[in-house]
Scaffold this motif. Structure first.
Motif, PDB file in Angstrom:
ATOM      1  N   THR A  85      68.456 -44.736  54.738  1.00 39.11           N
ATOM      2  CA  THR A  85      67.406 -45.299  56.098  1.00 39.11           C
ATOM      3  C   THR A  85      66.698 -43.839  56.634  1.00 39.11           C
ATOM      4  N   GLY A  86      67.345 -43.223  56.819  1.00 37.10           N
ATOM      5  CA  GLY A  86      66.693 -42.753  57.613  1.00 37.10           C
ATOM      6  C   GLY A  86      67.575 -43.190  59.075  1.00 37.10           C
TER       7      GLY A  86
ATOM      8  N   ALA B 137      69.755 -40.384  57.865  1.00 38.71           N
ATOM      9  CA  ALA B 137      71.035 -40.911  58.341  1.00 38.71           C
ATOM     10  C   ALA B 137      70.767 -42.041  57.351  1.00 38.71           C
ATOM     11  N   GLY B 138      71.654 -43.655  57.547  1.00 34.39           N
ATOM     12  CA  GLY B 138      71.284 -44.881  56.919  1.00 34.39           C
ATOM     13  C   GLY B 138      72.518 -45.808  57.513  1.00 34.39           C
ATOM     14  N   ALA B 139      72.975 -47.171  56.688  1.00 33.51           N
ATOM     15  CA  ALA B 139      73.277 -47.613  57.171  1.00 33.51           C
ATOM     16  C   ALA B 139      74.188 -48.086  56.132  1.00 33.51           C
ATOM     17  N   LEU B 140      76.436 -47.986  56.365  1.00 35.38           N
ATOM     18  CA  LEU B 140      77.312 -48.232  55.494  1.00 35.38           C
ATOM     19  C   LEU B 140      77.397 -49.496  55.310  1.00 35.38           C
ATOM     20  N   ARG B 141      77.474 -50.098  54.342  1.00 36.29           N
ATOM     21  CA  ARG B 141      78.094 -51.601  53.648  1.00 36.29           C
ATOM     22  C   ARG B 141      79.663 -51.495  54.259  1.00 36.29           C
TER      23      ARG B 141
ATOM     24  N   PHE C 273      61.373 -55.191  59.479  1.00 39.53           N
ATOM     25  CA  PHE C 273      63.109 -54.930  59.025  1.00 39.53           C
ATOM     26  C   PHE C 273      63.814 -54.672  58.794  1.00 39.53           C
ATOM     27  N   SER C 274      63.142 -54.449  57.220  1.00 41.24           N
ATOM     28  CA  SER C 274      63.857 -54.029  55.876  1.00 41.24           C
ATOM     29  C   SER C 274      64.460 -53.005  55.804  1.00 41.24           C
ATOM     30  N   PRO C 275      65.367 -52.514  55.209  1.00 40.17           N
ATOM     31  CA  PRO C 275      65.834 -50.836  55.250  1.00 40.17           C
ATOM     32  C   PRO C 275      65.301 -50.368  54.494  1.00 40.17           C
TER      33      PRO C 275
ATOM     34  N   ALA D 117      70.477 -51.598  63.455  1.00 41.46           N
ATOM     35  CA  ALA D 117      70.625 -51.688  61.560  1.00 41.46           C
ATOM     36  C   ALA D 117      69.757 -52.677  61.437  1.00 41.46           C
ATOM     37  N   PRO D 118      69.045 -52.001  60.774  1.00 41.22           N
ATOM     38  CA  PRO D 118      67.468 -53.341  59.739  1.00 41.22           C
ATOM     39  C   PRO D 118      68.383 -54.138  59.399  1.00 41.22           C
TER      40      PRO D 118
END
Length: 377
Positions: free
Chosen positions: A86-87, A142-146, A233-235, A253-254
């Motif tokens: 996502t950054g 950067a990003g969101a890890l599941r 607010f989506s990724p 996170a998104p």
């Protein structure tokens, strides 16, 4: 011998260590007290932030680089979408303490970044209600890890490589012998050439007293809010973020589920006695500060907590992890004490632990994580 290596605890770090060890040897076994990614472990909470830009020890950067590559390898090997790229935004007062320290570390590491003015932020990311002197530093990697997806994928990959898994098998004791390590669960025992302890908040009881005195299980809570317009607010439109002002701070996170946004007070750990008995309900003070902060920072979120939870993690007195053998020549290796900030580097630390526990070299510059800093210092 029951195997070359046992990994005790298959959570954030242990799952990755097992996956990496299974690439080196088929003679590895994982032990999990419950099941991988169970809801009461430090894995809980849907997502964790991955970022290459941070403030603090520049020696983390090579591990971050390795971790980023390994997250991509895990996705390719398992077919799972684990890291939503996502950054990321680091937001604070221009020339304030937070961004000054962050940019100092960033210039040292050479991490790719872009500084965004308040006007640029308002144009690109209007979801954030900024103060007059606020700016942001953008991290393109950067990003969101599941989290749950990452752990289950790593365990499945390890099994596919030949690793054996024992679930619902809490380890009561470990004893180092002249030629191996004896581990006990109830009336069952196994002996391995080497053992990695990676049980997070539950690791403390398996460590020597010299390390126990420098560790403490802590409670970390998380909160989620509903977006008035989920598309904003989506990724694709809302990068992960950390915002630190003098009087308020939050990260998040998104809406990876299409509706709820993670927005949590930044770094509010509280000591607990037992990692298995974490108070899950938020206190009135935690609720009040969280909702007040969201009301100021995000007008596009309904200022009501729709979901909250709390999880345990093992913290060290210097907030750096414990990665290495208990002592020179020991067959017991620990990878724990990540102090609420280990998931983004889980693949990197997992690879280091697996390689070193199996007698392979990794890289230099890891003195800041070695257990000996407490034993000798």
């Amino acid at each position: 011998m029951d195997g070359k290596l046992a990994v005790i605890g298959l959570g954030s770090i242990g799952s990755m260590a097992l996956w990496q060890a299974s690439r080196l040897s088929q003679d590895v076994v994982g032990f999990e007290a419950a099941s991988p990614a169970h809801g009461r472990s430090a894995v809980g909470g849907d997502t964790r932030l991955f970022r290459m830009i941070y403030r603090g020890n520049p020696d983390l950067y090579p591990i971050l680089e390795r971790s980023r590559n390994l997250w991509a390898e895990l996705e390719a090997e398992t077919g799972q979408n684990i890291l939503a790229r996502t950054g990321g935004l680091s937001i604070g007062t221009k020339n304030g303490a937070y961004l000054t320290a962050l940019l100092e570390t960033t210039h040292t590491t050479g991490a790719e970044h872009q500084i965004l003015s308040r006007e640029q932020m308002a144009q690109r990311y209007p979801q954030h209600n900024l103060r007059t002197d606020d700016i942001a530093v953008y991290d393109p990697h950067a990003g969101a890890l599941r989290t749950d997806r990452a752990v289950t994928a790593a365990v499945a990959a390890a099994q596919a490589n030949g690793a054996t898994i024992h679930t619902n098998t809490p380890i009561d004791n470990i004893t180092e012998t002249s030629d191996g390590v004896l581990i006990t669960s109830g009336e069952k025992t196994w002996t391995f050439e080497n053992v990695i302890i990676s049980s997070g908040g539950w690791s403390r009881k398996l460590m020597p007293e010299s390390l126990q005195t420098h560790t403490q299980p802590n409670r970390v809570f998380l909160t989620w809010f509903v977006a008035k317009d989920p598309a904003l607010f989506s990724p694709e439109k809302f990068p992960v973020f950390i915002r630190i002002e003098e009087d308020r701070s939050m990260y998040g996170a998104p809406a990876v589920d299409g509706a709820t946004v993670k927005a949590t007070l930044d770094f509010r750990p509280t000591p607990i006695e037992n990692a298995g008995a974490v108070p899950r309900e938020l206190t009135p003070a935690e609720i009040a500060e969280t909702t007040e902060t969201v009301s100021e920072f995000f007008p596009g979120l309904y200022p009501n907590i729709v979901r909250s939870d709390a999880f345990p993690d093992l913290f060290t007195t210097d907030r750096s992890p414990l990665v290495g053998r208990f002592s020179e020549g020991s067959r017991i290796y620990c990878a724990t004490g990540f102090s609420g900030g280990g998931f983004k580097n889980a693949t990197g630390y997992g690879q280091i632990a697996a390689h070193e526990a199996l007698g392979k070299r990794t890289f230099e510059g890891l003195d800041f994580v070695r257990p000996q800093r407490f034993i000798t210092g």
